[in-house]
Design a protein around this motif. Structure first.
Motif, PDB file in Angstrom:
ATOM      1  N   ASP A 138      -1.024   4.434  -1.118  1.00 29.19           N
ATOM      2  CA  ASP A 138      -1.912   4.995  -0.094  1.00 29.19           C
ATOM      3  C   ASP A 138      -1.124   5.802   0.930  1.00 29.19           C
ATOM      4  O   ASP A 138      -1.540   6.890   1.346  1.00 29.19           O
ATOM      5  CB  ASP A 138      -2.662   3.874   0.636  1.00 29.19           C
ATOM      6  CG  ASP A 138      -3.718   3.205  -0.226  1.00 29.19           C
ATOM      7  OD1 ASP A 138      -3.911   3.637  -1.375  1.00 29.19           O
ATOM      8  OD2 ASP A 138      -4.352   2.257   0.259  1.00 29.19           O
TER       9      ASP A 138
ATOM     10  N   ARG B  37      -9.138   0.589   4.278  1.00 28.63           N
ATOM     11  CA  ARG B  37      -9.311  -0.637   3.493  1.00 28.63           C
ATOM     12  C   ARG B  37     -10.377  -1.538   4.115  1.00 28.63           C
ATOM     13  O   ARG B  37     -11.157  -2.174   3.409  1.00 28.63           O
ATOM     14  CB  ARG B  37      -7.976  -1.378   3.403  1.00 28.63           C
ATOM     15  CG  ARG B  37      -6.879  -0.641   2.623  1.00 28.63           C
ATOM     16  CD  ARG B  37      -7.143  -0.632   1.134  1.00 28.63           C
ATOM     17  NE  ARG B  37      -6.072  -0.011   0.383  1.00 28.63           N
ATOM     18  CZ  ARG B  37      -5.352  -0.613  -0.555  1.00 28.63           C
ATOM     19  NH1 ARG B  37      -5.601  -1.863  -0.877  1.00 28.63           N
ATOM     20  NH2 ARG B  37      -4.411   0.039  -1.203  1.00 28.63           N
TER      21      ARG B  37
ATOM     22  N   ARG C 222      -1.320   9.912   1.544  1.00 29.45           N
ATOM     23  CA  ARG C 222      -1.642  10.512   2.841  1.00 29.45           C
ATOM     24  C   ARG C 222      -0.552  11.498   3.264  1.00 29.45           C
ATOM     25  O   ARG C 222      -0.837  12.587   3.758  1.00 29.45           O
ATOM     26  CB  ARG C 222      -1.830   9.434   3.912  1.00 29.45           C
ATOM     27  CG  ARG C 222      -2.199  10.002   5.275  1.00 29.45           C
ATOM     28  CD  ARG C 222      -2.607   8.935   6.262  1.00 29.45           C
ATOM     29  NE  ARG C 222      -1.506   8.012   6.573  1.00 29.45           N
ATOM     30  CZ  ARG C 222      -1.614   6.991   7.407  1.00 29.45           C
ATOM     31  NH1 ARG C 222      -2.768   6.737   8.004  1.00 29.45           N
ATOM     32  NH2 ARG C 222      -0.581   6.198   7.639  1.00 29.45           N
TER      33      ARG C 222
ATOM     34  N   ILE D 130      -4.636   3.724   7.056  1.00 32.84           N
ATOM     35  CA  ILE D 130      -4.677   3.033   5.774  1.00 32.84           C
ATOM     36  C   ILE D 130      -5.430   1.710   5.904  1.00 32.84           C
ATOM     37  O   ILE D 130      -6.326   1.400   5.109  1.00 32.84           O
ATOM     38  CB  ILE D 130      -3.250   2.789   5.241  1.00 32.84           C
ATOM     39  CG1 ILE D 130      -2.464   4.108   5.127  1.00 32.84           C
ATOM     40  CG2 ILE D 130      -3.310   2.070   3.900  1.00 32.84           C
ATOM     41  CD1 ILE D 130      -3.090   5.158   4.246  1.00 32.84           C
TER      42      ILE D 130
ATOM     43  N   ARG E 102       0.818  -1.215   0.000  1.00 33.41           N
ATOM     44  CA  ARG E 102       0.000   0.000   0.000  1.00 33.41           C
ATOM     45  C   ARG E 102       0.858   1.274   0.000  1.00 33.41           C
ATOM     46  O   ARG E 102       0.523   2.278   0.639  1.00 33.41           O
ATOM     47  CB  ARG E 102      -0.973   0.005   1.185  1.00 33.41           C
ATOM     48  CG  ARG E 102      -1.832  -1.264   1.248  1.00 33.41           C
ATOM     49  CD  ARG E 102      -2.768  -1.292   2.439  1.00 33.41           C
ATOM     50  NE  ARG E 102      -3.566  -2.509   2.423  1.00 33.41           N
ATOM     51  CZ  ARG E 102      -3.365  -3.553   3.237  1.00 33.41           C
ATOM     52  NH1 ARG E 102      -2.403  -3.503   4.131  1.00 33.41           N
ATOM     53  NH2 ARG E 102      -4.134  -4.621   3.161  1.00 33.41           N
TER      54      ARG E 102
END
Length: 282
Positions: free
Chosen positions: A50, A215, A54, A211, A47
């Motif tokens: 992601d 998800r 952020r 994160i 990830r």
């Protein structure tokens, strides 16, 4: 996990003993920095997009000089490949750089630091056995602008963890200014209430927009975002923590009250593992 002795400072790979950070860096002097902790599994950075999205969103919100997204991706991949790490975690830290004053005047050059730890962050058996949790009412998790970002000013969580350890617990559950549950000291929190609702505190209650949290909310639309009271916590059937490294762990107890159920924990962990397996990051 074991810290690797190699670090990257502004793209330069160095032995940790040779790395130099200015004593005037604002991250050192004032905690003026941002960070991301990212799981490395089987040679893949999970990830990564992601986490970097952020980080860059936080740069915009908190007026940091924003690095190039593509450059960050390449820096992380280069570091992983040069160190050869296969299992563990990367930490990307961005400070505002060298400058005096409460708010810096003039241009600043940010510092980008990448470090890594090697090993399995949480043994799988320990995730189901669970973490002993203690509710800490001070320091509180102050909901607002900063609670939405991973800032290096981490003292409230550090003190909450120390207080939890003193009570024989593994992790602290932190409350917000209204006395509601915000999050754990290093993780988001999900609660299965006594009437079988699955709830998690909203971001405006002081929860970091994690994160793994995001998800899981996508994978399990039955989860409700709403304020979680202390009563919800103490009457819970299950409490589950999520962060990038776990990715999910059960609570074995809250303030010494045991929690035996694991049904939601198993579903949550399976959903996050399936999500990670689908990812095609290098």
């Amino acid at each position: 996990m074991k810290e690797l002795p190699v670090v990257s400072v502004n793209g330069k790979l160095l032995h940790a003993s040779d790395a130099r950070i200015s004593p005037f860096d604002r991250g050192v002097r004032m905690g003026d920095g941002l960070f991301e902790t990212i799981r490395v599994r089987s040679g893949r950075i999970l990830r990564l997009g992601d986490h970097l999205n952020r980080l860059l969103s936080s740069c915009v919100a908190l007026d940091f000089p924003a690095p190039d997204h593509g450059g960050l991706v390449q820096a992380a991949l280069d570091f992983m490949h040069k160190t050869g790490i296969r299992e563990g975690a990367l930490r990307i830290t961005l400070t505002r750089g060298e400058a005096g004053g409460v708010w810096p005047s003039g241009d600043v050059s940010p510092l980008l630091l990448i470090t890594a730890s090697e090993g399995v962050p949480y043994p799988p058996a320990a995730l189901e056995t669970g973490l002993k949790a203690a509710v800490i009412d001070d320091p509180v998790r102050v909901q607002g602008l900063l609670s939405r970002h991973k800032v290096t000013s981490y003292i409230p969580s550090i003190i909450a963890r120390r207080l939890a350890l003193e009570q024989g617990a593994d992790v602290a559950i932190m409350l917000n200014c209204d006395g509601n549950v915000a999050e754990a000291d290093c993780a988001n929190i999900f609660v299965v209430t006594d009437d079988d609702e699955i709830v998690t505190p909203p971001v405006d209650e002081g929860a970091l927009p994690g994160i793994s949290r995001a998800r899981l909310l996508k994978a399990m639309p039955e989860i409700e975002e709403r304020p979680v009271s202390a009563d919800d916590l103490y009457d819970a059937l299950e409490v589950v923590f999520t962060n990038a490294l776990m990715p999910a762990a059960a609570a074995a107890s809250v303030d010494e009250t045991p929690l035996e159920e694991r049904e939601f924990f198993r579903r949550a962990l399976a959903a996050l593992e399936r999500d990670a397996d689908r990812e095609n990051s290098p």
